[in-house]
Design a protein around this motif. Structure first.
Motif, PDB file in Angstrom:
ATOM      1  N   THR A  10       0.824  -1.204   0.000  1.00 49.77           N
ATOM      2  CA  THR A  10       0.000   0.000   0.000  1.00 49.77           C
ATOM      3  C   THR A  10       0.863   1.261   0.000  1.00 49.77           C
ATOM      4  O   THR A  10       0.592   2.231  -0.729  1.00 49.77           O
ATOM      5  CB  THR A  10      -0.931  -0.004   1.222  1.00 49.77           C
ATOM      6  OG1 THR A  10      -1.773  -1.170   1.163  1.00 49.77           O
ATOM      7  CG2 THR A  10      -1.801   1.242   1.251  1.00 49.77           C
ATOM      8  N   GLU A  11       1.917   1.261   0.813  1.00 45.92           N
ATOM      9  CA  GLU A  11       2.813   2.417   0.872  1.00 45.92           C
ATOM     10  C   GLU A  11       3.517   2.651  -0.463  1.00 45.92           C
ATOM     11  O   GLU A  11       3.631   3.788  -0.924  1.00 45.92           O
ATOM     12  CB  GLU A  11       3.854   2.197   1.974  1.00 45.92           C
ATOM     13  CG  GLU A  11       4.851   3.332   2.109  1.00 45.92           C
ATOM     14  CD  GLU A  11       5.939   3.062   3.140  1.00 45.92           C
ATOM     15  OE1 GLU A  11       6.955   3.782   3.132  1.00 45.92           O
ATOM     16  OE2 GLU A  11       5.783   2.118   3.935  1.00 45.92           O
ATOM     17  N   ALA A  12       3.993   1.569  -1.085  1.00 44.54           N
ATOM     18  CA  ALA A  12       4.689   1.699  -2.363  1.00 44.54           C
ATOM     19  C   ALA A  12       3.759   2.249  -3.444  1.00 44.54           C
ATOM     20  O   ALA A  12       4.137   3.132  -4.228  1.00 44.54           O
ATOM     21  CB  ALA A  12       5.266   0.354  -2.788  1.00 44.54           C
ATOM     22  N   LEU A  92      -5.598  -5.103  -4.187  1.00 48.10           N
ATOM     23  CA  LEU A  92      -5.863  -6.545  -4.268  1.00 48.10           C
ATOM     24  C   LEU A  92      -4.670  -7.354  -3.755  1.00 48.10           C
ATOM     25  O   LEU A  92      -4.840  -8.326  -3.017  1.00 48.10           O
ATOM     26  CB  LEU A  92      -6.194  -6.937  -5.706  1.00 48.10           C
ATOM     27  CG  LEU A  92      -7.548  -6.467  -6.243  1.00 48.10           C
ATOM     28  CD1 LEU A  92      -7.665  -6.778  -7.735  1.00 48.10           C
ATOM     29  CD2 LEU A  92      -8.690  -7.140  -5.476  1.00 48.10           C
ATOM     30  N   LEU A  93      -3.467  -6.955  -4.152  1.00 46.00           N
ATOM     31  CA  LEU A  93      -2.291  -7.675  -3.662  1.00 46.00           C
ATOM     32  C   LEU A  93      -2.134  -7.478  -2.155  1.00 46.00           C
ATOM     33  O   LEU A  93      -1.834  -8.439  -1.421  1.00 46.00           O
ATOM     34  CB  LEU A  93      -1.029  -7.217  -4.382  1.00 46.00           C
ATOM     35  CG  LEU A  93       0.272  -7.887  -3.894  1.00 46.00           C
ATOM     36  CD1 LEU A  93       0.203  -9.405  -3.997  1.00 46.00           C
ATOM     37  CD2 LEU A  93       1.485  -7.348  -4.649  1.00 46.00           C
ATOM     38  N   ALA A  94      -2.313  -6.256  -1.673  1.00 50.74           N
ATOM     39  CA  ALA A  94      -2.200  -6.010  -0.234  1.00 50.74           C
ATOM     40  C   ALA A  94      -3.178  -6.879   0.544  1.00 50.74           C
ATOM     41  O   ALA A  94      -2.830  -7.455   1.593  1.00 50.74           O
ATOM     42  CB  ALA A  94      -2.443  -4.533   0.066  1.00 50.74           C
ATOM     43  N   ALA A  95      -4.399  -7.016   0.033  1.00 50.46           N
ATOM     44  CA  ALA A  95      -5.409  -7.836   0.708  1.00 50.46           C
ATOM     45  C   ALA A  95      -5.038  -9.319   0.648  1.00 50.46           C
ATOM     46  O   ALA A  95      -5.211 -10.056   1.626  1.00 50.46           O
ATOM     47  CB  ALA A  95      -6.772  -7.614   0.074  1.00 50.46           C
ATOM     48  N   ALA A  96      -4.527  -9.769  -0.504  1.00 47.60           N
ATOM     49  CA  ALA A  96      -4.131 -11.173  -0.634  1.00 47.60           C
ATOM     50  C   ALA A  96      -3.002 -11.516   0.321  1.00 47.60           C
ATOM     51  O   ALA A  96      -2.982 -12.594   0.927  1.00 47.60           O
ATOM     52  CB  ALA A  96      -3.724 -11.465  -2.080  1.00 47.60           C
ATOM     53  N   VAL A  97      -2.038 -10.600   0.458  1.00 42.98           N
ATOM     54  CA  VAL A  97      -0.918 -10.815   1.385  1.00 42.98           C
ATOM     55  C   VAL A  97      -1.427 -10.848   2.823  1.00 42.98           C
ATOM     56  O   VAL A  97      -1.041 -11.723   3.617  1.00 42.98           O
ATOM     57  CB  VAL A  97       0.135  -9.708   1.205  1.00 42.98           C
ATOM     58  CG1 VAL A  97       1.165  -9.746   2.332  1.00 42.98           C
ATOM     59  CG2 VAL A  97       0.827  -9.851  -0.147  1.00 42.98           C
TER      60      VAL A  97
END
Length: 356
Positions: A10-12, A92-97
């Motif tokens: 999210t930060e990136a 989506l990636l942040a949530a998957a992680v």
């Protein structure tokens, strides 16, 4: 250092959006993205495609290949819409992680054909940081992410790269995007996810430099330890790994491994190499098991598996181990794992070896 997480993704992505919005009225299709062969529009699509592909593989537990789809923005999507796609795929990636079950791994080709949620977070962050740099360079915009983000990426998926004076300049150099004083230019590169080796009851999980740093600082290294863990022997092994990493001689396959029970995901000890093979193909191995997990054969099982893996390589011909002369339990572990005694090292230590 926090383990790589969805928060880092999210930060990136937030940093990427903040920079690129400054050039949202430019024609991104007419501007080359730094040193890569794509224009800025194509590069932004690539970032979003990677983010959603990583999310899909991790969430879908893909094992043999990427989930078979590709992202394609609608015809006529403008720069603002494209940034919205990047933002959504990053979420989506942040949530998957963040929601990945402990221990789950999914397909990624480099170099051991799988990655865990920490690896996918680091790869997603790397894609965002590096390609934001490319686009910002092409568009003439200043960009530099936080030192923590760059350092976390390096210590997670670039374990073979010696840290430099500044994490961001080191990451740019390591990926062929810049110069670093005293080091030759990089023309080819790959990141490295950690190696895992499953046994009957355990998963030998490679410890990354980032995790080793946390262990040295009295953290848990991102592992769920049983009572009494990690023991001092594990922290000592982490210190050796970290020293090798900081000297630029760490090889990610010859690392320390946490012994993680498959049944509950809890770490019960550690096992690993004391360095890389010497010119004669000899490598040393060491191990420890938490007191609460001893007497169950975990050390023998792990030692057999790691020694078998090592001896299957072309660069290893002998696996060496040492045990205290007074520690008959440790000597019994080595004997059960197939090692032969080869004599006393001194009045305190005896040596064992297993040959190919």
């Amino acid at each position: 250092m926090r383990p790589m997480s969805g928060d880092h993704v999210t930060e990136a992505v937030a940093g990427c959006l903040a920079v690129l919005r400054k050039a949202i009225d430019r024609d991104w299709r007419s501007v080359r993205a730094g040193r890569v062969e794509w224009d800025c529009h194509t590069t932004a699509v690539h970032v979003a495609d990677d983010l959603v592909a990583y999310a899909a593989n991790l969430a879908g537990h893909a094992q043999d290949a990427y989930v078979p789809f590709a992202l394609k923005p609608d015809e006529g999507t403008d720069n603002a819409g494209l940034l919205q796609v990047v933002e959504a795929t990053g979420a989506l990636l942040a949530a998957a992680v963040a929601t990945a079950p402990p221990g789950v791994r999914a397909f990624h080709p480099y170099p051991f054909r799988s990655a865990d949620h920490v690896g996918f977070a680091a790869m997603g962050v790397a894609e965002v940081l590096l390609h934001t740099h490319d686009m910002a360079e092409g568009l003439g915009l200043p960009y530099e992410p936080s030192a923590e983000l760059a350092d976390s990426v390096l210590a997670t998926i670039f374990p073979h790269v010696r840290p430099g004076p500044e994490p961001w300049s080191t990451l740019l150099w390591a990926t062929g995007r810049g110069e670093l004083h005293g080091r030759a230019p990089v023309t080819e590169w790959r990141w490295h996810n950690n190696l895992v080796l499953p046994t009957e009851r355990l998963v030998l999980t490679g410890v990354r430099p980032a995790a080793a740093r946390d262990l040295v600082l009295d953290g848990d290294g991102g592992f769920d330890w049983i009572e009494g863990g990690p023991e001092q022997g594990t922290r000592d092994a982490a210190r050796m790994l970290l020293t090798a990493y900081e000297a630029g001689v760490h090889r990610p396959e010859f690392t320390t491994f946490a012994l993680v029970r498959a049944e509950d995901g809890r770490a019960v000890g550690a096992l690993g190499f004391h360095g890389t093979p010497d010119e004669d193909g000899r490598v040393e191995i060491g191990y420890n098991v938490c007191a609460a997990a001893r007497g169950r054969g975990y050390a023998t099982e792990a030692l057999r598996a790691l020694a078998r893996w090592a001896l299957a390589r072309d660069d290893v011909r002998t696996v060496h181990a040492r045990a205290q002369a007074a520690n008959t339990a440790s000597q019994a572990v080595l004997t059960r794992a197939g090692f032969d005694p080869v004599g006393a090292i001194d009045d305190r230590l005896v040596a064992y070896e297993l040959r190919s």
